[in-house]
Design a protein around this motif. Structure first.
Motif, mmCIF file in Angstrom:
data_model
loop_
_atom_site.group_PDB
_atom_site.id
_atom_site.type_symbol
_atom_site.label_atom_id
_atom_site.label_comp_id
_atom_site.label_asym_id
_atom_site.label_seq_id
_atom_site.Cartn_x
_atom_site.Cartn_y
_atom_site.Cartn_z
ATOM 1 N N THR A 1 54.856 32.921 35.521
ATOM 2 C CA THR A 1 56.379 33.883 34.207
ATOM 3 C C THR A 1 54.452 34.688 33.707
ATOM 4 O O THR A 1 55.042 35.141 32.732
ATOM 5 N N GLU A 2 53.009 34.389 33.770
ATOM 6 C CA GLU A 2 52.313 34.547 33.026
ATOM 7 C C GLU A 2 51.374 35.455 33.720
ATOM 8 O O GLU A 2 50.273 35.661 32.983
ATOM 9 N N ALA A 3 51.975 35.862 34.487
ATOM 10 C CA ALA A 3 51.073 36.328 35.757
ATOM 11 C C ALA A 3 50.336 38.283 34.962
ATOM 12 O O ALA A 3 50.829 38.576 34.182
ATOM 13 N N VAL A 4 49.625 38.424 35.233
ATOM 14 C CA VAL A 4 49.108 39.874 34.869
ATOM 15 C C VAL A 4 47.877 40.842 35.937
ATOM 16 O O VAL A 4 47.769 40.021 36.917
ATOM 17 N N GLU A 5 48.699 42.252 35.028
ATOM 18 C CA GLU A 5 48.096 42.366 36.616
ATOM 19 C C GLU A 5 47.046 42.448 36.874
ATOM 20 O O GLU A 5 46.127 42.570 38.295
ATOM 21 N N GLN A 6 45.866 42.290 36.398
ATOM 22 C CA GLN A 6 44.421 42.343 36.631
ATOM 23 C C GLN A 6 43.623 40.892 35.543
ATOM 24 O O GLN A 6 44.144 41.620 34.613
ATOM 25 N N VAL A 7 43.312 40.955 35.739
ATOM 26 C CA VAL A 7 42.415 39.416 35.013
ATOM 27 C C VAL A 7 41.203 39.899 34.638
ATOM 28 O O VAL A 7 40.327 40.700 35.430
ATOM 29 N N PRO A 8 40.700 40.277 33.346
ATOM 30 C CA PRO A 8 39.785 41.026 33.066
ATOM 31 C C PRO A 8 38.774 40.063 33.151
ATOM 32 O O PRO A 8 39.095 38.774 32.985
ATOM 33 N N CYS A 9 38.064 41.026 32.946
ATOM 34 C CA CYS A 9 36.464 40.337 32.810
ATOM 35 C C CYS A 9 36.035 40.049 31.647
ATOM 36 O O CYS A 9 36.525 40.439 31.004
ATOM 37 N N ARG B 1 36.989 36.441 36.630
ATOM 38 C CA ARG B 1 37.674 36.581 37.877
ATOM 39 C C ARG B 1 36.578 36.076 38.805
ATOM 40 O O ARG B 1 37.701 36.675 40.629
ATOM 41 N N LYS B 2 36.160 35.336 39.446
ATOM 42 C CA LYS B 2 36.227 34.572 40.213
ATOM 43 C C LYS B 2 36.684 32.963 40.146
ATOM 44 O O LYS B 2 36.093 32.142 41.335
ATOM 45 N N HIS B 3 37.016 32.691 39.218
ATOM 46 C CA HIS B 3 37.745 31.943 38.738
ATOM 47 C C HIS B 3 38.565 31.203 39.781
ATOM 48 O O HIS B 3 38.836 30.087 40.485
ATOM 49 N N VAL B 4 39.068 32.213 41.097
ATOM 50 C CA VAL B 4 40.543 32.110 41.811
ATOM 51 C C VAL B 4 39.653 31.588 42.831
ATOM 52 O O VAL B 4 39.639 30.447 43.678
ATOM 53 N N ALA B 5 38.391 32.248 43.518
ATOM 54 C CA ALA B 5 37.798 32.079 44.382
ATOM 55 C C ALA B 5 37.092 30.554 44.244
ATOM 56 O O ALA B 5 36.771 29.698 45.228
ATOM 57 N N ILE B 6 36.954 29.739 43.019
ATOM 58 C CA ILE B 6 36.103 28.714 43.111
ATOM 59 C C ILE B 6 37.030 27.655 42.942
ATOM 60 O O ILE B 6 37.495 26.911 43.566
#
Length: 152
Positions: free
Chosen positions: A120-128, A88-93
């Motif tokens: 096309t691969e987007a998820v509703e929420q990135v799992p921890c 869940r912190k990857h996008v911030a990086i």
């Protein structure tokens, strides 16, 4: 296997030259380090032992070449870095990296195209992907509360 910062300096020269000797590496790196021939040879031996470099005897010299591509090595380092943090912190990086990186318009166009294809691969929420207790995301809050309440 990991590559130390000093070993990266060596690998960058080998990737740039394709095939090179310890003397060529020393000449190039003398512009930024005060390494001796012995230091360079020690680092080369470590890289050979780790399986990153091949060595070939040519006359009285050894010629070194990379067994891994620069691209594969960079990707492995990036994967190793990202594996240390909650997904869940990857996008911030990535945001931080993008803010700090000089880019051409072509680079930006390439990244925009990649982001569009990711939709096309987007998820509703990135799992921890953390072990409970390693982060503060909502997936683990109730687990931590239970552990704390039970005195474990």
């Amino acid at each position: 296997m990991s590559i130390s910062n000093a070993e990266w300096e060596i690998m960058r020269v080998v990737w740039a030259k394709g095939r090179t000797t310890s003397n060529e590496i020393l000449d190039i790196l003398s512009q930024k380090t005060d390494w001796t021939s012995s230091t360079v040879k020690t680092l080369l031996r470590r890289l050979v032992d780790k399986g990153y470099l091949a060595t070939e005897k040519v006359g009285k010299s050894f010629v070194y070449s990379a067994l891994l591509t620069e691209s594969d090595s960079i990707n492995a380092q990036a994967d190793g870095l990202f594996s240390k943090f909650c997904q869940r912190k990857h996008v911030a990086i990535l945001e931080h990296l993008l803010e700090q990186t000089l880019m051409t318009e072509a680079d930006i166009d390439q990244l925009q195209a990649l982001l569009l294809s990711k939709k096309t691969e987007a998820v509703e929420q990135v799992p921890c992907n953390c072990t409970p207790g390693q982060c503060n995301c909502q997936e683990h809050v109730h687990i931590l509360e239970e552990v704390t309440a039970n005195g474990n």
